[in-house]
Structures are given as structure tokens and as C-alpha cells.
Motif scaffolding. Structure first.
Motif, short mmCIF file in Angstrom:
data_model
loop_
_atom_site.label_atom_id
_atom_site.label_comp_id
_atom_site.label_asym_id
_atom_site.label_seq_id
_atom_site.Cartn_x
_atom_site.Cartn_y
_atom_site.Cartn_z
N GLY A 110 -4.44 -21.32 0.65
CA GLY A 110 -3.26 -21.92 0.06
C GLY A 110 -3.53 -23.27 -0.55
N VAL A 111 -2.46 -23.98 -0.88
CA VAL A 111 -2.60 -25.27 -1.57
C VAL A 111 -1.57 -26.26 -1.03
CG1 VAL A 111 -1.03 -24.56 -3.42
CG2 VAL A 111 -2.68 -26.40 -3.83
N ALA A 112 -2.00 -27.52 -0.92
CA ALA A 112 -1.10 -28.62 -0.52
C ALA A 112 -1.02 -29.59 -1.69
CB ALA A 112 -1.63 -29.31 0.73
N ARG A 113 0.21 -29.86 -2.16
CA ARG A 113 0.40 -30.74 -3.31
C ARG A 113 1.16 -31.99 -2.89
NH1 ARG A 113 1.81 -25.71 -5.62
NH2 ARG A 113 0.22 -24.91 -7.07
N TRP A 114 0.81 -33.08 -3.50
CA TRP A 114 1.54 -34.34 -3.37
C TRP A 114 1.88 -34.82 -4.77
CZ3 TRP A 114 -0.27 -39.35 -4.87
CH2 TRP A 114 0.62 -40.39 -4.54
N ASN A 115 3.16 -35.04 -5.04
CA ASN A 115 3.62 -35.41 -6.38
C ASN A 115 3.14 -34.41 -7.43
OD1 ASN A 115 5.37 -37.63 -6.39
ND2 ASN A 115 3.68 -39.05 -5.99
N GLY A 116 3.14 -33.13 -7.05
CA GLY A 116 2.77 -32.07 -7.99
C GLY A 116 1.29 -31.88 -8.20
N ARG A 117 0.46 -32.63 -7.48
CA ARG A 117 -0.99 -32.55 -7.69
C ARG A 117 -1.67 -32.08 -6.40
NH1 ARG A 117 -2.12 -38.56 -9.37
NH2 ARG A 117 -4.22 -37.81 -9.86
N ASP A 118 -2.67 -31.24 -6.56
CA ASP A 118 -3.43 -30.73 -5.42
C ASP A 118 -4.10 -31.90 -4.70
OD1 ASP A 118 -5.27 -29.54 -3.66
OD2 ASP A 118 -5.54 -27.81 -4.98
N ILE A 119 -3.79 -32.06 -3.42
CA ILE A 119 -4.32 -33.21 -2.67
C ILE A 119 -5.84 -33.20 -2.62
CG2 ILE A 119 -4.46 -34.22 -0.33
CD1 ILE A 119 -1.56 -33.64 0.05
N ARG A 120 -6.44 -32.03 -2.65
CA ARG A 120 -7.91 -31.96 -2.59
C ARG A 120 -8.56 -32.56 -3.82
NH1 ARG A 120 -7.97 -25.67 -0.87
NH2 ARG A 120 -6.40 -25.74 -2.51
N GLU A 121 -7.80 -32.66 -4.91
CA GLU A 121 -8.37 -33.20 -6.14
C GLU A 121 -8.11 -34.69 -6.30
OE1 GLU A 121 -6.58 -30.87 -9.17
OE2 GLU A 121 -7.57 -28.98 -8.58
N LEU A 122 -7.44 -35.28 -5.32
CA LEU A 122 -7.10 -36.70 -5.40
C LEU A 122 -8.04 -37.54 -4.56
CD1 LEU A 122 -3.22 -36.39 -5.01
CD2 LEU A 122 -4.51 -36.65 -7.13
N ASP A 123 -8.18 -38.79 -4.95
CA ASP A 123 -8.94 -39.73 -4.14
C ASP A 123 -8.13 -40.04 -2.87
OD1 ASP A 123 -9.64 -42.61 -3.26
OD2 ASP A 123 -11.26 -42.08 -4.62
N MET A 124 -8.79 -40.02 -1.72
CA MET A 124 -8.07 -40.23 -0.46
C MET A 124 -7.38 -41.59 -0.41
SD MET A 124 -7.77 -37.76 1.57
CE MET A 124 -7.19 -38.71 2.96
N SER A 125 -7.95 -42.59 -1.09
CA SER A 125 -7.31 -43.90 -1.08
C SER A 125 -5.97 -43.87 -1.80
CB SER A 125 -8.23 -44.95 -1.73
OG SER A 125 -8.44 -44.64 -3.10
N GLU A 126 -5.87 -43.02 -2.83
CA GLU A 126 -4.61 -42.91 -3.57
C GLU A 126 -3.52 -42.30 -2.69
OE1 GLU A 126 -2.85 -40.90 -7.69
OE2 GLU A 126 -4.95 -40.63 -7.14
N VAL A 127 -3.88 -41.26 -1.95
CA VAL A 127 -2.91 -40.62 -1.05
C VAL A 127 -2.62 -41.54 0.13
CG1 VAL A 127 -2.41 -38.61 0.38
CG2 VAL A 127 -3.73 -38.35 -1.73
#
Length: 626
Positions: free
Chosen positions: A399-416
């Protein structure tokens, strides 16, 4: 029973007991200064006079940091033998003086489960953990196996693999394993320091039913396995529903035993309970406000129904199914925005003791900006695992987890991490700095804030959690409620859009719980901070979370408005959830009146309004819940 007992009908007696963790303090100069339980200095015990009757189930309650755990440690000689400090007074337990006896000698008759249960675990397997006590008591080897079986069964762990490592168990299982290890020593006096703090409602009921069986064994000549049970039980808890099971109560206040007596009398003494920072039983609080007194103040739902019928009161529910949902007493989540968190078919697996455990199994979940959502369920249901996908602490196996419409795995952890704060159940797991100010500054400094902006963020966060003046204090010298607020301030300093709380009220007294959760509610209402809370506290859910998600065995089995969820007690029972007293009573009154579409009261305020036929209002902080 062959256990040692005193001739005066007491299993324990303390006279003028004083204690400070600073050995330099003068025991002849104990005054009322620093009697505040949050002060963390001076004498903790200030002349305790206390009696524990033989064959009793005694509960000790009071403010967090008020000396309850310290008091218990005098029963088996840990104070003053192992824990150094300034001590004076007379202690008599099971007709012995613990202050002149070795702790190892007292341990033969006084069993203790401490609040920090993980520090009591050190065996390499379930079996060796439970066997440790009997082995040290020189129990014949041929009898130890039976003790292990009996104790694990009594603790609700009879099906647990004997070779499993304690580290592979859930928090609730670990807590019960410690309980089993103490029971295996067959103590005459059983001392329990918040033994259910990490257990779900069903696990708490299991442990408390065991305590009840043990208490009954002491008075009915029955047995648990080949053991007759303890002579008496002493329990420390902040949970009023647990305390109501006791027959004798001691309230600590200012380092002294301020009130003691039969449970039915003490728990109807509203003024004494509030002075001691102990939660007033919700039904007592409600009927006290309705003008009832003495024995007319009900301690349980059945008694409340009888009082309502005798007084010819009429129940007016706060709302009806299909109509306007009044929300929750704290007035949270009234202004919702776009989806902030989105989970689609999320699954996550753990490897536990060579087995693959599917902790989260195909969960869909959307949380919008400005929401306040509770995630509930039994231990091991997947609550915390699910919550950790919201900020990327865990990645989905499927599955997929999104934050603000974006896949969390593709984001920098500092941003999240900057936008999604996480407050752990135990604040000590995220506190490490030497001062409060350094701790709060750590997050924003990592996000490269400096100068005036950093100072403003840190000062604002400390002011928000009301820790002004403690900027230079060592966080580990503060009370648990204060440490919890330090952890929250360190998250607030990063100016998050959302905060995830894992068991935010564990270990806090009634006043601290209300203070902390009112602060969380204010952040949601005033600043629009999205709140997700993982909790076992149904009263916290009822007061602060308009929406509740129920997890069971890794799956989402319910997701609906809290008030509607709590109206269906059959479904709650199926998931081992029990509603707070105001909910249970209002559901019962509605059923008796044939109000099939009624929604329940969620707080003392709402219960009083419905019985007094007054307009219901959302009160904001605290919601009037006792």
C-alpha cells in the motif's frame, strides 16, 4: 493461612514516616515547604501515618509525584536499604520491621510489581523470567514448573511460548509477565504500582480480575493453584474504575495520608478527592452537582439508575441518530480542511521470535486538516504501528501512505518531521538534553533555525505548555506530567501542522490529564493543529476526539463519530472496549425509556444537563468531565 500477621488486625502500619531522596536533608526539620508534588525537591514523605487492614484490598491514590511509589518502597525495605536518602519513622509490615530486615528477607513475603515494569524484566525467556523468584527462594526444582504454569495462567499468559524472549512481547504482555514472576513467589502481601498502565481495557480487566480472585482467596479460604493467595493487596493507580474495586482507600496529599477509610465513604467525599488531585468518580460528580448527598451518590451504573428512578428524574439525550451530532465536550475538530494524511491498503509486518506478524493489514484511512481522531483497540491490534505510518517512522510493506498528497517514502524525513510531530507514550524516550530550554531548542536547531527566530520559537513553546521559569531545569528532575509537557514543547517549537500522541495520559493524575489534554484541545481549536491520539482511555476519547477509529488484529473494524460509536455498546463489547460511566448510564436510561435513536452523554456536564433538563453546551477545555 500461615502468613505472618500482626495481633492488631493490621498487615502494615506506618508511624511518622518521613523520607527525602537527598540524604543531607534534616528529618527533624520537615515542614510544609515544597509540599507541591511537582516541586521535586525536599521531603516526599512528611510524616505518614498509615494502616493497612489484614485481608484487605487497599488502594493508594494521590497526585503524580506525591509519594505513592516512594511509600510502597518502605513496605519491603527498598527504602531505606537500597534507596539512600534521609529517612525516619516506624514501619511494621507482616509483624516485622523492614528497616532492620534485608530486602531479600522481606521479598519472601512481600511481592512488588513496580511502575517501570520493563526494568523488572531481565530473564532470557518467559520461563526463566518466572522461575527466577522461586529459584532464589530455594523452592524445590520439582515444584517450580507448577508455579510457572499456575502464575502464567493467572496472569492471562497461559498460551504464551515458554521459550519466547521477553523483548519480543508487547508492552501489555511484558507487564503481565512481570506480574506472573511476582505471583510465582507466592507473596503474603502483594504490592502493585500501576500494574495496568500499559494494558488495554480487556487486559486491565484480566489483571484486575486476577487481583480480585487473589483478594477473594485471602478471605474465602480458596486457592490459586496450590497457593492460598496473598493476605492483603495494596494497589497504586490513577484509574478510578480500578480504584472502585478496592474496599479500603488511602489518599496522599502533601506527603501525608490525608484521608483513609472504606472505599464507599472516601469515593463519595468529593472535596477530599479533589484536594488530593484524585479523579472524582464520574457518577458521583454528576449526582453531587444534581444535589444528592451521602449514600445517594452512586458509584456504579446500577446504583445511578436506582437513584434516577427514586427521584423521578427524566432523561433528555444530547442528540439523536440522524440529527445534528453535537460533537464532543472539548469542542475540537470544528473546522476541517483538505486531506492531510491518506493511507491506502497499508500493510506492515514484523518478525517476532522467528514468526512473521502482520501488525497492520490492508488499512484505508484519511485524516483531514484540523481533525482530532482517536485510534483505539486492544494491545497488539496495530494502533501504534498504524500511527507510525503517518509520519514515516514506518514504511508500508504494502500500500501507500501519503502526506499532503505525496508519498511519504519519496519525501525527505526532515520535511515530514518538521510538520508532523510525534509525542511518545513515555516522554523519557525522547528527552535527553541537560535543560528544558536545550531540549525544546533541539528540533528547530536541527531544522537550521537560529537567532531571534529560534529564541522566539523556544520561548513560545515553553510558554504554551506553561513551563515558564523552568527553562534551566534538568527535565529528568521534573514530574511525569511536566516531562510530558517538555516533550510536547519540543514538538511545538517546530511549528507542526499535526501531532501524533501515543497514550498521552498514561501515568498522569486527574489534574495533569485535564491540563495536558486541554492544552492539546486548545492547539486544535485555536491553531488548527491536526491531532491523532492512540489511547486506551475511553474518557479521553469521549471528551476530546469527535471521530474514533477502532483497530482489531491489524484491521480497521470501525471508523465513525465517537458519539455514535459509543451508542452501540454491543459493538464496543465485541472489540473489548468499555464506555465511560456517563456514556454507560445515558445509554441505559435511554434504553429504559425506549429512546432507540438517542445518542449518549459523553461527559459529566452532558449527563447533568440531560438529567436536569438543561440546554447542553460545548464547554471547551475539559468539557466538564470529572
Amino acid at each position: 493461612m500461615d502468613s505472618p500477621q500482626s495481633d492488631d488486625g493490621l498487615v502494615a502500619r506506618l508511624r511518622e514516616v518521613v523520607f527525602s531522596y537527598d540524604r543531607q536533608d534534616d528529618t527533624d526539620a520537615v515542614g510544609d515547604d515544597h509540599a507541591d508534588p511537582d516541586a521535586r525537591e525536599g521531603f516526599v514523605l512528611r510524616g505518614v501515618d498509615l494502616e493497612v487492614p489484614d485481608e484487605s484490598f487497599t488502594v493508594v491514590m494521590g497526585a503524580s509525584g506525591g509519594g505513592k511509589s516512594t511509600l510502597l518502597r518502605t513496605f519491603n525495605g527498598i527504602i531505606p536499604d537500597f534507596i539512600d536518602g534521609a529517612f525516619d519513622g516506624d514501619v511494621r509490615v507482616l509483624d516485622r520491621d523492614p528497616t532492620t530486615s534485608r530486602v531479600s528477607e522481606m521479598a519472601r513475603d512481600v511481592g512488588m510489581v513496580i511502575q517501570d515494569y520493563e526494568s523488572q524484566l531481565f530473564g532470557t525467556s518467559v520461563e526463566t523470567e518466572v522461575a527466577f523468584g522461586p529459584e532464589n527462594l530455594a523452592v524445590p526444582p520439582e515444584n517450580i514448573g507448577r508455579r510457572i504454569d499456575d502464575s502464567l495462567s493467572v496472569a492471562g499468559l497461559g498460551d504464551l511460548g515458554r521459550t519466547r524472549e521477553p523483548d519480543s512481547l508487547s508492552g501489555g504482555q511484558k507487564q503481565r509477565l512481570v506480574f506472573a514472576g511476582v505471583l510465582a513467589m507466592y507473596p503474603d502481601l502483594l504490592i502493585l504500582d500501576e500494574p495496568t498502565s500499559d494494558l488495554d481495557p480487556a487486559g486491565s480487566r484480566d489483571v484486575l480480575s486476577v487481583v480480585g480472585r487473589l483478594a477473594e482467596a485471602a478471605t474465602a479460604d480458596t486457592s490459586v493453584g496450590d497457593w492460598e493467595g496473598p493476605d492483603s493487596i495494596v494497589l497504586v493507580t490513577h484509574k478510578i474504575e480500578e480504584a472502585l474495586l478496592a474496599d479500603h482507600v488511602v489518599l496522599l496529599k502533601g506527603g501525608r495520608a490525608a484521608h483513609a477509610g472504606p472505599a464507599e465513604e472516601v469515593f463519595r467525599n468529593v472535596e477530599a478527592l479533589r484536594e488530593s488531585r484524585v479523579a472524582v468518580p464520574p457518577l458521583v460528580a454528576a449526582f453531587d452537582r444534581l444535589g444528592f448527598e451521602g449514600e445517594d451518590l452512586p458509584l456504579a451504573v446500577d446504583g445511578a439508575v436506582e437513584t434516577v428512578n427514586r427521584a423521578d428524574l427524566t432523561w433528555t439525550p444530547p442528540g439523536k441518530r440522524g440529527g445534528r451530532n453535537p460533537g464532543v465536550p472539548a469542542g475540537t475538530a470544528t473546522d476541517l480542511g483538505r486531506p492531510l494524511f491518506e493511507l491506502e491498503e497499508v500493510a506492515h509486518e514484523y518478525d517476532a521470535d522467528g514468526e512473521t506478524v502482520r501488525a497492520v493489514d490492508g488499512v484505508d484511512l484519511t485524516v483531514k486538516e484540523g481533525e482530532a481522531v482517536a485510534i483505539v483497540g486492544h494491545n497488539g491490534s496495530g494502533k501504534t504501528t498504524l500511527a507510525k505510518h503517518l509520519n514515516g517512522l514506518l514504511d508500508p510493506d504494502e500500500g501507500v501512505a501519503r502526506w499532503n498528497g505525496r508519498d511519504i517514502r519519496e519525501l525527505d524525513m526532515s520535511e515530514v518531521g518538521r510538520s508532523v510531530g510525534y509525542v511518545f507514550q513515555n516522554p523519557d524516550h525522547q528527552i535527553f538534553a541537560a535543560t528544558v530550554e536545550e531540549e525544546v531548542a533541539f528540533g528547530p536547531e536541527n531544522f537550521e533555525l537560529t537567532g531571534d527566530e529560534l529564541d522566539r520559537r523556544v520561548a513560545g513553546a515553553i510558554e504554551t505548555v506553561e513551563l515558564d521559569g523552568l527553562e534551566d531545569a534538568d527535565p529528568f528532575t521534573l514530574s511525569k506530567g511536566q516531562r510530558q509537557r517538555v516533550a510536547l514543547a519540543s514538538v511545538l517549537a517546530t511549528d507542526p501542522d499535526a501531532i501524533i500522541f501515543d497514550e498521552p495520559t498514561t501515568g498522569l493524575d486527574a489534574e495533569q490529564q485535564a491540563t495536558f489534554m486541554d492544552l492539546v484541545a486548545d492547539l486544535n481549536r485555536e491553531d488548527g493543529v491536526t491531532v491523532v491520539m492512540v489511547t486506551h482511555s475511553m474518557s479521553t476519547v469521549a471528551t476530546y476526539a469527535p471521530r474514533t477509529v477502532v483497530m482489531s488484529d491489524g484491521r480497521k473494524v470501525a471508523d465513525e463519530p465517537t458519539r455514535e460509536l459509543f451508542a452501540d455498546e454491543d459493538a464496543l463489547a465485541e472489540w473489548d472496549l468499555r464506555p465511560p460511566q456517563p456514556v454507560a448510564l445515558s445509554n441505559r436510561l435511554a434504553a429504559d425509556a425506549g429512546q432507540t435513536d438517542a445518542l449518549p452523554a459523553l461527559s459529566v456536564d452532558e449527563l447533568v444537563a440531560g438529567l436536569a433538563d438543561e440546554p447542553m453546551t460545548t464547554t471547551g477545555p475539559g468539557g466538564g468531565s470529572a
